[in-house]
Structures are given as C-alpha cells and as structure tokens.
Scaffold this motif. Structure first.
Motif, PDB file in Angstrom:
ATOM      1  N   ASP A   1     -59.472  30.238  30.632  1.00 17.29           N
ATOM      2  CA  ASP A   1     -58.381  29.646  29.955  1.00 17.29           C
ATOM      3  C   ASP A   1     -58.498  28.314  30.667  1.00 17.29           C
ATOM      4  O   ASP A   1     -59.506  28.122  31.345  1.00 17.29           O
ATOM      5  CB  ASP A   1     -57.054  30.220  30.165  1.00 17.29           C
ATOM      6  CG  ASP A   1     -56.659  30.383  31.865  1.00 17.29           C
ATOM      7  OD1 ASP A   1     -57.015  29.740  32.622  1.00 17.29           O
ATOM      8  OD2 ASP A   1     -55.911  31.583  32.038  1.00 17.29           O
ATOM      9  N   ASP A   2     -57.480  27.138  30.358  1.00 20.96           N
ATOM     10  CA  ASP A   2     -57.622  25.730  30.975  1.00 20.96           C
ATOM     11  C   ASP A   2     -56.832  25.698  32.417  1.00 20.96           C
ATOM     12  O   ASP A   2     -56.654  24.598  32.964  1.00 20.96           O
ATOM     13  CB  ASP A   2     -57.171  24.953  29.786  1.00 20.96           C
ATOM     14  CG  ASP A   2     -55.531  25.132  29.698  1.00 20.96           C
ATOM     15  OD1 ASP A   2     -55.121  26.250  30.076  1.00 20.96           O
ATOM     16  OD2 ASP A   2     -55.082  24.279  28.656  1.00 20.96           O
ATOM     17  N   SER A   3     -56.476  26.889  33.024  1.00 19.27           N
ATOM     18  CA  SER A   3     -55.771  26.915  34.296  1.00 19.27           C
ATOM     19  C   SER A   3     -56.918  26.509  35.329  1.00 19.27           C
ATOM     20  O   SER A   3     -58.054  26.525  35.226  1.00 19.27           O
ATOM     21  CB  SER A   3     -54.958  28.101  34.449  1.00 19.27           C
ATOM     22  OG  SER A   3     -55.925  29.249  34.651  1.00 19.27           O
ATOM     23  N   SER A   4     -56.280  26.467  36.437  1.00 20.22           N
ATOM     24  CA  SER A   4     -57.348  26.304  37.616  1.00 20.22           C
ATOM     25  C   SER A   4     -58.298  27.488  37.871  1.00 20.22           C
ATOM     26  O   SER A   4     -58.009  28.671  37.692  1.00 20.22           O
ATOM     27  CB  SER A   4     -56.354  26.488  39.071  1.00 20.22           C
ATOM     28  OG  SER A   4     -57.231  26.589  40.209  1.00 20.22           O
ATOM     29  N   GLN A   5     -59.685  27.020  37.890  1.00 21.58           N
ATOM     30  CA  GLN A   5     -60.843  27.835  37.902  1.00 21.58           C
ATOM     31  C   GLN A   5     -61.067  28.941  36.803  1.00 21.58           C
ATOM     32  O   GLN A   5     -61.515  29.881  36.710  1.00 21.58           O
ATOM     33  CB  GLN A   5     -60.530  28.867  39.181  1.00 21.58           C
ATOM     34  CG  GLN A   5     -60.359  28.460  40.456  1.00 21.58           C
ATOM     35  CD  GLN A   5     -60.036  29.590  41.507  1.00 21.58           C
ATOM     36  OE1 GLN A   5     -60.275  30.642  41.351  1.00 21.58           O
ATOM     37  NE2 GLN A   5     -59.436  29.231  42.567  1.00 21.58           N
ATOM     38  N   ALA A   6     -60.407  28.055  35.504  1.00 24.64           N
ATOM     39  CA  ALA A   6     -60.704  28.553  34.046  1.00 24.64           C
ATOM     40  C   ALA A   6     -60.083  29.978  34.221  1.00 24.64           C
ATOM     41  O   ALA A   6     -60.617  30.896  33.164  1.00 24.64           O
ATOM     42  CB  ALA A   6     -62.043  28.539  33.795  1.00 24.64           C
TER      43      ALA A   6
ATOM     44  N   LEU B   1     -68.433  31.606  23.475  1.00 25.96           N
ATOM     45  CA  LEU B   1     -67.455  30.563  23.690  1.00 25.96           C
ATOM     46  C   LEU B   1     -68.232  29.247  23.614  1.00 25.96           C
ATOM     47  O   LEU B   1     -67.456  27.973  23.451  1.00 25.96           O
ATOM     48  CB  LEU B   1     -66.799  30.556  24.860  1.00 25.96           C
ATOM     49  CG  LEU B   1     -66.122  31.827  25.520  1.00 25.96           C
ATOM     50  CD1 LEU B   1     -65.554  31.616  26.948  1.00 25.96           C
ATOM     51  CD2 LEU B   1     -64.879  32.017  24.372  1.00 25.96           C
ATOM     52  N   GLY B   2     -69.382  29.299  23.710  1.00 29.03           N
ATOM     53  CA  GLY B   2     -70.082  27.941  23.470  1.00 29.03           C
ATOM     54  C   GLY B   2     -70.464  27.598  25.168  1.00 29.03           C
ATOM     55  O   GLY B   2     -70.704  26.216  25.169  1.00 29.03           O
ATOM     56  N   MET B   3     -70.359  28.391  25.992  1.00 26.76           N
ATOM     57  CA  MET B   3     -70.522  27.827  27.404  1.00 26.76           C
ATOM     58  C   MET B   3     -71.913  27.243  27.584  1.00 26.76           C
ATOM     59  O   MET B   3     -73.117  27.762  27.031  1.00 26.76           O
ATOM     60  CB  MET B   3     -70.502  29.013  28.316  1.00 26.76           C
ATOM     61  CG  MET B   3     -69.196  29.462  28.683  1.00 26.76           C
ATOM     62  SD  MET B   3     -68.726  30.597  29.766  1.00 26.76           S
ATOM     63  CE  MET B   3     -69.649  30.068  31.238  1.00 26.76           C
ATOM     64  N   MET B   4     -72.294  26.093  28.246  1.00 20.90           N
ATOM     65  CA  MET B   4     -73.494  25.558  28.587  1.00 20.90           C
ATOM     66  C   MET B   4     -73.608  25.827  30.051  1.00 20.90           C
ATOM     67  O   MET B   4     -73.052  26.304  30.797  1.00 20.90           O
ATOM     68  CB  MET B   4     -73.028  23.988  28.356  1.00 20.90           C
ATOM     69  CG  MET B   4     -72.615  23.698  27.216  1.00 20.90           C
ATOM     70  SD  MET B   4     -73.793  23.695  25.767  1.00 20.90           S
ATOM     71  CE  MET B   4     -74.555  22.010  26.305  1.00 20.90           C
TER      72      MET B   4
ATOM     73  N   LYS C   1     -58.642  31.476  25.781  1.00 20.47           N
ATOM     74  CA  LYS C   1     -57.303  31.105  25.298  1.00 20.47           C
ATOM     75  C   LYS C   1     -57.328  29.952  24.304  1.00 20.47           C
ATOM     76  O   LYS C   1     -56.741  30.142  23.032  1.00 20.47           O
ATOM     77  CB  LYS C   1     -56.384  30.864  26.383  1.00 20.47           C
ATOM     78  CG  LYS C   1     -55.059  30.446  26.094  1.00 20.47           C
ATOM     79  CD  LYS C   1     -53.876  30.327  27.169  1.00 20.47           C
ATOM     80  CE  LYS C   1     -52.794  30.122  26.834  1.00 20.47           C
ATOM     81  NZ  LYS C   1     -51.808  29.941  28.185  1.00 20.47           N
ATOM     82  N   THR C   2     -58.052  29.036  24.254  1.00 18.93           N
ATOM     83  CA  THR C   2     -58.103  27.766  23.681  1.00 18.93           C
ATOM     84  C   THR C   2     -58.704  28.345  22.235  1.00 18.93           C
ATOM     85  O   THR C   2     -58.319  27.543  21.127  1.00 18.93           O
ATOM     86  CB  THR C   2     -58.879  26.520  24.311  1.00 18.93           C
ATOM     87  OG1 THR C   2     -57.770  26.208  25.343  1.00 18.93           O
ATOM     88  CG2 THR C   2     -58.783  25.398  23.213  1.00 18.93           C
ATOM     89  N   GLU C   3     -59.885  28.805  22.544  1.00 13.45           N
ATOM     90  CA  GLU C   3     -60.543  29.121  21.281  1.00 13.45           C
ATOM     91  C   GLU C   3     -60.023  30.272  20.194  1.00 13.45           C
ATOM     92  O   GLU C   3     -60.413  30.218  19.166  1.00 13.45           O
ATOM     93  CB  GLU C   3     -62.162  29.476  21.354  1.00 13.45           C
ATOM     94  CG  GLU C   3     -62.984  28.152  22.143  1.00 13.45           C
ATOM     95  CD  GLU C   3     -64.492  28.642  22.422  1.00 13.45           C
ATOM     96  OE1 GLU C   3     -64.743  29.082  21.606  1.00 13.45           O
ATOM     97  OE2 GLU C   3     -64.629  27.737  23.279  1.00 13.45           O
ATOM     98  N   LEU C   4     -59.333  31.178  20.970  1.00 14.84           N
ATOM     99  CA  LEU C   4     -58.489  31.842  20.227  1.00 14.84           C
ATOM    100  C   LEU C   4     -57.713  31.583  19.193  1.00 14.84           C
ATOM    101  O   LEU C   4     -57.391  31.966  18.021  1.00 14.84           O
ATOM    102  CB  LEU C   4     -57.963  33.294  20.997  1.00 14.84           C
ATOM    103  CG  LEU C   4     -58.931  34.260  21.367  1.00 14.84           C
ATOM    104  CD1 LEU C   4     -58.089  35.256  22.473  1.00 14.84           C
ATOM    105  CD2 LEU C   4     -59.426  35.106  20.503  1.00 14.84           C
ATOM    106  N   ALA C   5     -56.944  30.266  19.759  1.00 12.99           N
ATOM    107  CA  ALA C   5     -55.902  29.657  18.889  1.00 12.99           C
ATOM    108  C   ALA C   5     -56.479  28.840  17.961  1.00 12.99           C
ATOM    109  O   ALA C   5     -55.857  28.384  16.873  1.00 12.99           O
ATOM    110  CB  ALA C   5     -54.944  28.954  19.923  1.00 12.99           C
ATOM    111  N   GLU C   6     -57.834  28.290  17.799  1.00 16.84           N
ATOM    112  CA  GLU C   6     -58.272  27.566  17.043  1.00 16.84           C
ATOM    113  C   GLU C   6     -59.173  28.215  15.889  1.00 16.84           C
ATOM    114  O   GLU C   6     -60.249  28.963  16.292  1.00 16.84           O
ATOM    115  CB  GLU C   6     -59.474  26.558  17.644  1.00 16.84           C
ATOM    116  CG  GLU C   6     -58.537  25.637  18.527  1.00 16.84           C
ATOM    117  CD  GLU C   6     -59.685  24.677  19.451  1.00 16.84           C
ATOM    118  OE1 GLU C   6     -61.045  25.036  19.170  1.00 16.84           O
ATOM    119  OE2 GLU C   6     -59.142  23.804  20.124  1.00 16.84           O
TER     120      GLU C   6
END
Length: 557
Positions: free
Chosen positions: A418-423, A378-381, A447-452
């Motif tokens: 995803d972008d909900s509470s606590q990801a 995902l590119g997590m930092m 969720k966001t990245e699957l759609a991009e």
C-alpha cells in the motif's frame, strides 16, 4: 496438446516469494513466515478470489537455517527453519493455511553446496581421517603450492580456498563460504535424499533445485580448456566441461526424481543455467522424462524486447521439448533485474504499463507453466539507488570478476502492499526494512492497483482467470501466425473444442499481419486493451498502437 490428463503443475500458475522482503509480521523489518501466512488471501483466498491474484502454488526462496551470507543460499541446517523467518511450527502452519486455500508449496533446495558453517563441513575440515572427510571436494595443493587446477568460481576468482587445518584446498563453484558437496560419495547422496524425504513427509508439494547443473565435477580434477584467445582469468573464458554438467549430473537428478516419485503428485523444478544454451538445458527432462519435470531455461527472459527474438525462443522450446514433457516460462527471478527495467531500456515504448501488459500476456498464454516473481504483477521496477550501507548481497559484492552478476538487491526490494510507510511491508513502526522500498511505492502497490480498473495488477488477475477458464490456454497446442514477426506477435492456442487467438502490437504503428486461412468473422473478445470484452466481431484489419487482444473463435458466420 495433451494426450493425457495433465499434472497439477502443468495447468498451474506458480508464484515465487522472496521471504526476506515479502511481508514482515513481527515488526523487525525482515520478512517472515507469519507475514506470508497473513498475505495468503491476496495470492488465493480459496473462495471467489474477488481481491486475489489467483495463483495455484508458491515457491519460497530458501528458508532453511543459514548464516545468510548469500541470503539463505548457504544452508547450515537442512532440517530446520532459519530463525530469521520463524520456526518449524510456523512453517507447518504456513503449509496448512496454504493447502486450505488450494495453494501448493514448493521449497528451494540448495544441495550443490552448504554453508561453511554446516556441521558436515566443520567435521569434514577437522581432519583427513574423520567419517565425513570425503563429503566435500578436497585436494592437495599443486606442486608449486598453488591451487589444484584452473576451475573458477561463478562469483569470480579461483574456485579453490585453502584450509589451514586440513592443509588442503576445498572447491566452491560459488562463494568461498559455500563449499561444494562431493556427490561422488554415496553417503552424501543418501544424506541429501533423507533431507528430501523429510520435507515431503511434512507435506511439501515439490522442490526447486538450486544450481542443479553443477552437482558433478571431474573425478580426476582436470583443467577446463580455454576458449580461443581467452586469458583464462574469467569464468566465461573457459569451456566448463570438467566442473559442471557432466553425465553424472543427470544420474544424480534421476536419483532425486526417483525419491520424488515415492510420493504422489510432487513437483521437481531445476535451475539449469548451462552457458545459455537451450538444448543443453532441455536434456534435463531426461531420456525417458525421468529427470526434472520443469527445467528452467534463461533464453526467454534474457531475450531482448523484440517480437522476432521472443517468438524464436518460444518456437525453439516448441521444437526441442521432448514428447510428453511440459515447458516452463518466467520473466523474473531473484537473480535477474526485473523485466520492466530490462525491457524498458531496449524498447521504443516508454509506457511501462504497455510493456507490462504485453509481457504478461505472452507469459500467461504460451504453452507451458508460467512462474511469476513477487511484485511482477504490480509492475515493480528494479531499485537502482540502494545506498552502499544498505546493500545485503554480500556474495555478489565480494565478486572478483567483472563479468559476474552485480548486486541483486535491486530485484529483491520489499513487496509494495500500500502507500503507507514502508509500503505496508512491515507491521513495525520506525524500523528499517531489510532493503529499502522503491520510491514508486505510493502508486505502484496492491491497494492502489486493486482499486484501478486498468491497473497492471487487474490485468494480471484477468489474464490468470482467463487462463483458468480456457482449456486451450491451459492444454492446447501453440502455433505462430507470422513467420518472423517485426512489430507484433500473433499466435493460436487450440484444442479440438476451442481456438484462442492472441495478438500483441509492440509498436506505435497500426499494423496486423495474419494468416489468410484464419477466418475473419465471429471472434469473441476475451481480453483487450482496446476492444470491449464480450463483443463478437470480425477480426480487425489493423492493431492499435501497443494493443493486446485475446479472442475466442465462435464459428463461421
């Protein structure tokens, strides 16, 4: 190039899961086995992988019973699952569901030491005359009443802790809560080998041996010599010739390998951190490929983000890996700061997506087994702002040596679903997760990245699928096209039937150096950040800034 049929792990992509922060199913804010089960389809759905990453195996950081002082790397019962994660039945279900999706399961095996709460240690410390008195490394005080020798703990300070009951010191290569087992004792070896057989009998596909280069210590307990002008008070001031990587260490791993060989197609990985020397690590393949199948070496992930250095590490592995052995590569793990945080700091490129794409391309197209660390795709930092009251890495924060690892919590934060509470990490509401979620979770998530279409996640998915479809990327030879690269990498992966060209630009500049013997015409674009996939072209004269392109040769024009 293989002269034999490869083993399953030689053509696989392995995915490391840190169970405490991967997925929480029961809503207590802590990751668990049921959470992993519910997320297996994301890793590989066993069907068309339309929304899956497509990995072939998962490696779980420790899930055995533990007081969790070192987050599971302090085992108090080798035969059961820590209640934090669930039950043994939960693990059996995970094993079944993973295998149903063609996902192999690899366990972390922590056998250099146990927890000081393990029944073996409690019995050993009870007296000098009990049956397990010699199961750990005990020694009388020095004549002055002090520690037996100058051996140090990797977490800082002396490696010896005094026990009032036995009136002796016990040795610990790591934290005082993690006493080292005495591998000179044949009863200890037999007990551990029975543990290994127990999990293999359950159907586990292999193990990653934690700290596999420090099983052996000098039986005479001699002092380590000091480096020139060193004070001897820091771990790196010593030559560790008497407290790790002794010849007996290889004997132990050969014995473990023989246990593994009692079963079909089981994998043995090992952590071989030997003062950052590649050759010392690679000897853990064994003289006759009879030790580790995949010995971890740290030179590649610890390299600066510079093509010349990265290529040098690849070339060293190519030259030093013994015949008929196989290499392994990784960018991250549970002990290292995440690679995008490390490499963004030493790069002129401030576009982390470009670095992520280039790093992923190298990892998944060099000759060897790639291991991904959860969230890497995902590119997590790294999370750099964890409040002190939420720090969980007790072992690191108790460190007494300024050269030790800082808290490793920043690389272990919750998976961002995803972008909900606590990801989306926890199904519970208003619970505090084991570690705080990184603040970028609203846009860095599954969720966001699957759609991009152009996301880091979809780039990883495309790379993994390309690797599965290409015999050259799975099995072929590796050859650099540049002697010492300055701003870009270019290399070939080849079998007799297929030639793949990989080119990566690390720079804002438009440039491309290539071997003049490489034909210019009829290259199919397989994956690119710049060109159209599927078109057949002549090789470009230049690379665009931070371009990544992978081609297949289609023949002379």
């Amino acid at each position: 190039m293989f002269k034999r049929e490869p083993k399953w792990w030689e053509t696989s992509v392995i995915y490391q899961i840190y169970p405490l922060t991967f997925a929480d199913a029961n809503g207590d804010g802590i990751g668990d086995l049921q959470g992993i089960i519910q997320r297996l389809d994301y890793l590989n759905d066993g069907k068309d992988n339309r929304n899956s990453l497509g990995v072939d195996a998962i490696w779980l950081s420790p899930i055995n019973t533990s007081p969790m002082f070192d987050n599971g790397y302090d085992v108090s019962d080798y035969y059961d699952i820590c209640k934090t994660f669930g039950t043994l039945d939960d693990f059996k279900l995970l094993l079944s569901e993973a295998h149903h999706r063609n996902i192999k399961v690899i366990l972390d095996l922590v056998i250099n030491h146990t927890s000081n709460e393990h029944p073996w240690f409690l019995e050993s410390r009870s007296s000098r005359y009990n049956p397990k008195s010699d199961w750990y490394l005990w020694h009388d005080p020095a004549p002055d009443g002090g520690v037996p020798n100058n051996w140090l703990s990797y977490f800082g300070g002396t490696g010896w802790t005094y026990d009032e009951r036995r009136q002796q010191y016990y040795y610990h290569a790591f934290n005082t809560n993690q006493p080292d087992l005495n591998w000179h004792n044949p009863e200890v070896r037999s007990a551990i080998y029975n543990v290994i057989r127990y999990w293999l009998d359950l159907g586990v596909d292999g193990f990653r041996l934690d700290a596999s280069s420090v099983y052996s210590q000098d039986k005479y307990f001699r002092n380590n010599p000091l480096k020139f002008e060193a004070t001897g008070n820091k771990y790196n001031d010593q030559f560790h010739i008497h407290d790790k990587n002794l010849p007996e260490n290889h004997e132990i791993i050969r014995e473990i390998r023989r246990v593994i060989e009692e079963y079909d197609n089981r994998l043995l990985i090992g952590e071989t951190f030997i003062d950052n020397r590649l050759y010392d690590s690679l000897v853990f393949y064994g003289v006759n490929n009879d030790e580790l199948h995949l010995p971890f070496t740290f030179e590649f992930p610890l390299s600066p983000w510079y093509p010349g250095y990265l290529q040098r590490e690849i070339e060293k592995k190519e030259l030093l890996t013994p015949k008929d052995c196989w290499q392994v590569y990784f960018l991250n793990n549970h002990d290292l700061p995440r690679h995008l945080s490390r490499w963004s700091e030493c790069s002129l490129c401030f576009d982390t997506i470009a670095i992520a794409q280039a790093a992923a391309t190298i990892l998944l197209t060099v000759r060897g087994t790639p291991i991904l660390y959860y969230g890497e795709e995902l590119g997590m930092m790294n999370h750099e702002n964890i409040p002190i009251e939420q720090v969980r890495d007790k072992a690191a924060i108790s460190c007494l040596d300024e050269e030790c690892l800082p808290s490793r919590d920043g690389t272990r934060t919750p998976m961002q679903w995803d972008d909900s509470s606590q990801a989306g990490f926890s199904f519970g509401k208003d619970v505090t997760p084991w570690l705080p979620v990184h603040e970028n979770y609203e846009y860095v998530n599954v969720k966001t990245e699957l759609a991009e279409e152009t996301s880091i996640l979809n780039f990883y998915r495309a790379l993994i699928q390309l690797r599965k479809d290409s015999e050259a990327l799975k099995k072929g030879s590796w050859k650099s096209l540049i002697y010492y690269p300055y701003e870009h990498l270019a290399y070939l992966r080849e079998t007799e039937e297929e030639t793949i060209l990989v080119v990566i630009n690390f720079s804002y500049e438009k440039n491309f150096e290539r071997d003049r013997a490489i034909p210019e015409h009829n290259w199919e674009v397989l994956l690119s950040t710049w060109l159209t996939v599927g078109e057949v072209i002549s090789l470009p004269k230049i690379l665009q800034p931070f371009e990544v392109s992978i081609y297949r040769f289609r023949g002379e024009s």
